[in-house]
Design an enzyme around this catalytic site. Structure first.
Site, PDB file in Angstrom:
ATOM      1  N   ASP A   1       0.831  -1.206   0.000  1.00  0.00           N
ATOM      2  CA  ASP A   1       0.000   0.000   0.000  1.00  0.00           C
ATOM      3  C   ASP A   1       0.866   1.257   0.000  1.00  0.00           C
ATOM      4  O   ASP A   1       2.087   1.181   0.103  1.00  0.00           O
ATOM      5  CB  ASP A   1      -0.961  -0.010   1.200  1.00  0.00           C
ATOM      6  CG  ASP A   1      -0.298  -0.453   2.505  1.00  0.00           C
ATOM      7  OD1 ASP A   1       0.937  -0.390   2.591  1.00  0.00           O
ATOM      8  OD2 ASP A   1      -1.022  -0.862   3.430  1.00  0.00           O
TER       9      ASP A   1
ATOM     10  N   ASN B   1      -8.102  -2.691  14.070  1.00  0.00           N
ATOM     11  CA  ASN B   1      -9.507  -2.876  13.654  1.00  0.00           C
ATOM     12  C   ASN B   1      -9.658  -4.019  12.653  1.00  0.00           C
ATOM     13  O   ASN B   1     -10.702  -4.154  12.007  1.00  0.00           O
ATOM     14  CB  ASN B   1     -10.070  -1.576  13.067  1.00  0.00           C
ATOM     15  CG  ASN B   1      -9.375  -1.160  11.772  1.00  0.00           C
ATOM     16  OD1 ASN B   1      -8.434  -1.814  11.331  1.00  0.00           O
ATOM     17  ND2 ASN B   1      -9.842  -0.081  11.169  1.00  0.00           N
TER      18      ASN B   1
ATOM     19  N   HIS C   1      -7.865  -4.502   9.881  1.00  0.00           N
ATOM     20  CA  HIS C   1      -7.525  -4.260   8.465  1.00  0.00           C
ATOM     21  C   HIS C   1      -6.228  -4.962   8.089  1.00  0.00           C
ATOM     22  O   HIS C   1      -5.333  -5.127   8.914  1.00  0.00           O
ATOM     23  CB  HIS C   1      -7.472  -2.761   8.147  1.00  0.00           C
ATOM     24  CG  HIS C   1      -6.273  -2.016   8.646  1.00  0.00           C
ATOM     25  ND1 HIS C   1      -6.343  -1.013   9.587  1.00  0.00           N
ATOM     26  CD2 HIS C   1      -4.964  -2.100   8.309  1.00  0.00           C
ATOM     27  CE1 HIS C   1      -5.137  -0.528   9.802  1.00  0.00           C
ATOM     28  NE2 HIS C   1      -4.276  -1.169   9.058  1.00  0.00           N
TER      29      HIS C   1
ATOM     30  N   GLU D   1      -9.863  -1.419   4.994  1.00  0.00           N
ATOM     31  CA  GLU D   1     -10.577  -1.150   6.233  1.00  0.00           C
ATOM     32  C   GLU D   1     -11.845  -2.008   6.310  1.00  0.00           C
ATOM     33  O   GLU D   1     -12.283  -2.577   5.305  1.00  0.00           O
ATOM     34  CB  GLU D   1     -10.949   0.343   6.288  1.00  0.00           C
ATOM     35  CG  GLU D   1      -9.741   1.289   6.253  1.00  0.00           C
ATOM     36  CD  GLU D   1      -8.946   1.323   7.560  1.00  0.00           C
ATOM     37  OE1 GLU D   1      -9.058   0.379   8.383  1.00  0.00           O
ATOM     38  OE2 GLU D   1      -8.194   2.288   7.758  1.00  0.00           O
TER      39      GLU D   1
HETATM   40  C1  GLP Z   1      -0.716  -0.045   8.656  1.00  0.00           C
HETATM   41  C2  GLP Z   1      -0.374  -0.666   7.298  1.00  0.00           C
HETATM   42  C3  GLP Z   1      -0.609  -2.131   7.320  1.00  0.00           C
HETATM   43  C4  GLP Z   1      -0.195  -2.652   8.666  1.00  0.00           C
HETATM   44  C5  GLP Z   1      -1.162  -2.188   9.703  1.00  0.00           C
HETATM   45  C6  GLP Z   1      -0.691  -2.416  11.109  1.00  0.00           C
HETATM   46  O1  GLP Z   1      -1.267   1.186   8.597  1.00  0.00           O
HETATM   47  N1  GLP Z   1      -0.975  -0.089   6.148  1.00  0.00           N
HETATM   48  O2  GLP Z   1       0.086  -2.749   6.263  1.00  0.00           O
HETATM   49  O3  GLP Z   1      -0.157  -4.042   8.670  1.00  0.00           O
HETATM   50  O4  GLP Z   1      -1.539  -0.855   9.475  1.00  0.00           O
HETATM   51  O5  GLP Z   1       0.300  -1.493  11.415  1.00  0.00           O
HETATM   52  P1  GLP Z   1       1.436  -1.771  12.465  1.00  0.00           P
HETATM   53  O6  GLP Z   1       2.205  -2.921  11.939  1.00  0.00           O
HETATM   54  O7  GLP Z   1       2.276  -0.521  12.493  1.00  0.00           O
HETATM   55  O8  GLP Z   1       0.775  -2.050  13.763  1.00  0.00           O
END
Ligand code: GLP
Length: 261
Positions: free
Chosen positions: A67, A136, A138, A143
């Site tokens: 992403d 959440n 995702h 989302e």
């Molecule tokens: C982010 C990314 C995701 C990631 C998730 C969890 O915003 N877009 O790819 O897996 O949210 O983030 P984190 O690993 O920093 O907890």
């Protein structure tokens, strides 16, 4: 789904890295799906250490980022293009020309996302997709209520995701409101998926993903439809799993030929 419960965050990175290493050792030209965020940093650090030791070579592998934000410049230190370059391409010794990130700055976003999907297809698909999961539920930036059939597209970030990611920016208002993300359908097309989660803040999302109903409110639950998904979590992230003992038993009794460590 295979659930691997390990002691702590360091062990999550080490064990998940073994999965990725095995794919690249089998096929030096493997196509990697690259996640950003805090979750996979231990994977990249573990792989980088093995590259530095001369045990692994990523120079012929290629990569597709999961992403990217829309609305911040490419050179912003928190653009995912910058993060992938800094945390993945350089430490793993990848060839930058073989690593793509969705173009969040494209004037024609519709064309850019179609082009991205085509590039993945032209590469023969993603061999192993690295994933984290949001609090959440995702995955990528898909989302809650994202379509299970979705492909790479523009999405609006949920307020919780913007708040969660504010730690990477000087001011919470600087967190972009939009992003490009591979869709759930894109992720499900990867030949193999390895998702990592650490800490109690992810426990509810992990339980929903693994044991909850297939549902729009937990996009990670889409992975229940994947034929080859490995979920590596620490004790805290596993704390709400009802069948935790069964997963531990299964892993401890894994046939030798199936083991990756
Ligand atoms: C982010 C990314 C995701 C990631 C998730 C969890 O915003 N877009 O790819 O897996 O949210 O983030 P984190 O690993 O920093 O907890």
């Amino acid at each position: 789904m295979e659930i691997v419960i390990v002691r702590d965050a360091d062990e999550v990175g080490r064990v998940a890295a073994l999965k990725i290493a095995s794919v690249v050792q089998r096929d030096p030209e493997a196509v990697l799906g690259l996640a950003t965020g805090s979750s996979p940093t231990g994977i990249y650090a573990s792989l980088a250490a093995r590259v530095a030791a001369g045990e692994l070579d990523f120079s012929r592998a290629s990569g597709f980022a999961l992403d990217e934000y829309v609305g911040i410049p490419l050179e912003h230190p928190e653009s995912y293009a910058s993060v992938i370059e800094r945390d993945v391409v350089v430490p793993l010794g990848m060839d930058a020309s073989k690593v793509r990130v969705p173009d969040g700055r494209a004037s024609d976003i519709e064309a850019a996302v179609v082009d991205y999907e085509q590039a993945i297809a032209d590469a023969g698909g993603i061999d192993i997709q690295i994933l984290g999961i949001g609090a959440n539920g995702h995955i990528g930036f898909n989302e809650p209520t994202s379509s299970f059939a979705s492909r790479t597209r523009i999405k609006t970030l949920a307020p919780q995701t913007r708040a969660d990611n504010a730690r990477f920016f000087d001011d919470p208002s600087q967190v972009p409101t939009h992003c490009l993300t591979q869709g759930l359908g894109t992720i499900l097309d990867a030949h193999e998926v390895v998702l990592v989660a650490q800490g109690s803040a992810k426990a509810s999302a992990v339980a929903g993903m693994v044991e909850g109903p297939l549902g729009a409110m937990c996009p990670g639950s889409a992975l229940q439809l994947h034929r080859h998904a490995t979920i590596v979590v620490d004790e805290a992230a596993a704390s709400l799993l009802q069948l935790a003992d069964y997963y531990r038993y299964t892993y401890a009794n894994k046939p030798v030929w199936q083991r990756f460590e």
